[in-house]
Design a protein around this motif. Structure first.
Motif: not given
Length: 158
Positions: A25-26, A29-30, A104, A108-109
């Protein structure tokens, strides 16, 4: 939320799946967040050693405040009467706001915070120990940050 705990007798397995999910996911997301994001640009200029310490202490402090402290006051001290799902969402929103650098990144966080808070709840529910829940969530937080950094910067750089 107790139905989740019922199906996972071994919470370490749940944490492992959360870790794999968070890394994937990260990474995704990045790539969604603009390259012009100030927060990510600052991190891109750090050394491996400084990132390790940042993730270690950052994860420790964030897990203390956004999991242990908030859960303790909301559950044990009963400052306000909330359902577990609402506590998870509330703590996750605070976690997301602490990382705010763009809308965004906030979204995400906050989602990452939901995973950390579900992990905290599962360990708290099974072991009835804030210490064990804290340690399990801290390790999940640290390793998800660290492995995501390694993958993003060394294995699959943008």
């Amino acid at each position: 939320m107790s139905y989740i705990v019922k199906y996972f007798e071994k919470p370490v397995i749940v944490s492992f799946f959360f870790l794999v999910f968070l890394i994937i996911y990260s990474i995704i997301g990045s790539r969604i967040i603009d390259a012009g994001n100030d927060y990510q640009n600052q991190l891109a200029n750090e050394t491996f050693k400084s990132m390790f310490w940042l993730f270690l202490f950052g994860s420790l402090v964030e897990t203390f405040f956004f999991n242990l402290l908030l859960w303790f006051f909301l559950i044990k001290q009963k400052l306000i009467h909330l359902k577990i799902s609402n506590i998870i969402i509330l703590c996750s929103i605070f976690f997301g706001l602490a990382h705010f650098s763009s809308l965004k990144f906030l979204v995400i966080t906050t989602i990452v915070g939901i995973i950390f808070n579900i992990n905290f709840y599962i360990f708290l529910k099974i072991y009835k120990s804030y210490g064990i829940a804290f340690l399990a969530t801290f390790l999940l937080h640290f390793f998800s940050n660290f492995f995501t950094y390694v993958v993003n910067d060394y294995i699959l750089p943008k």
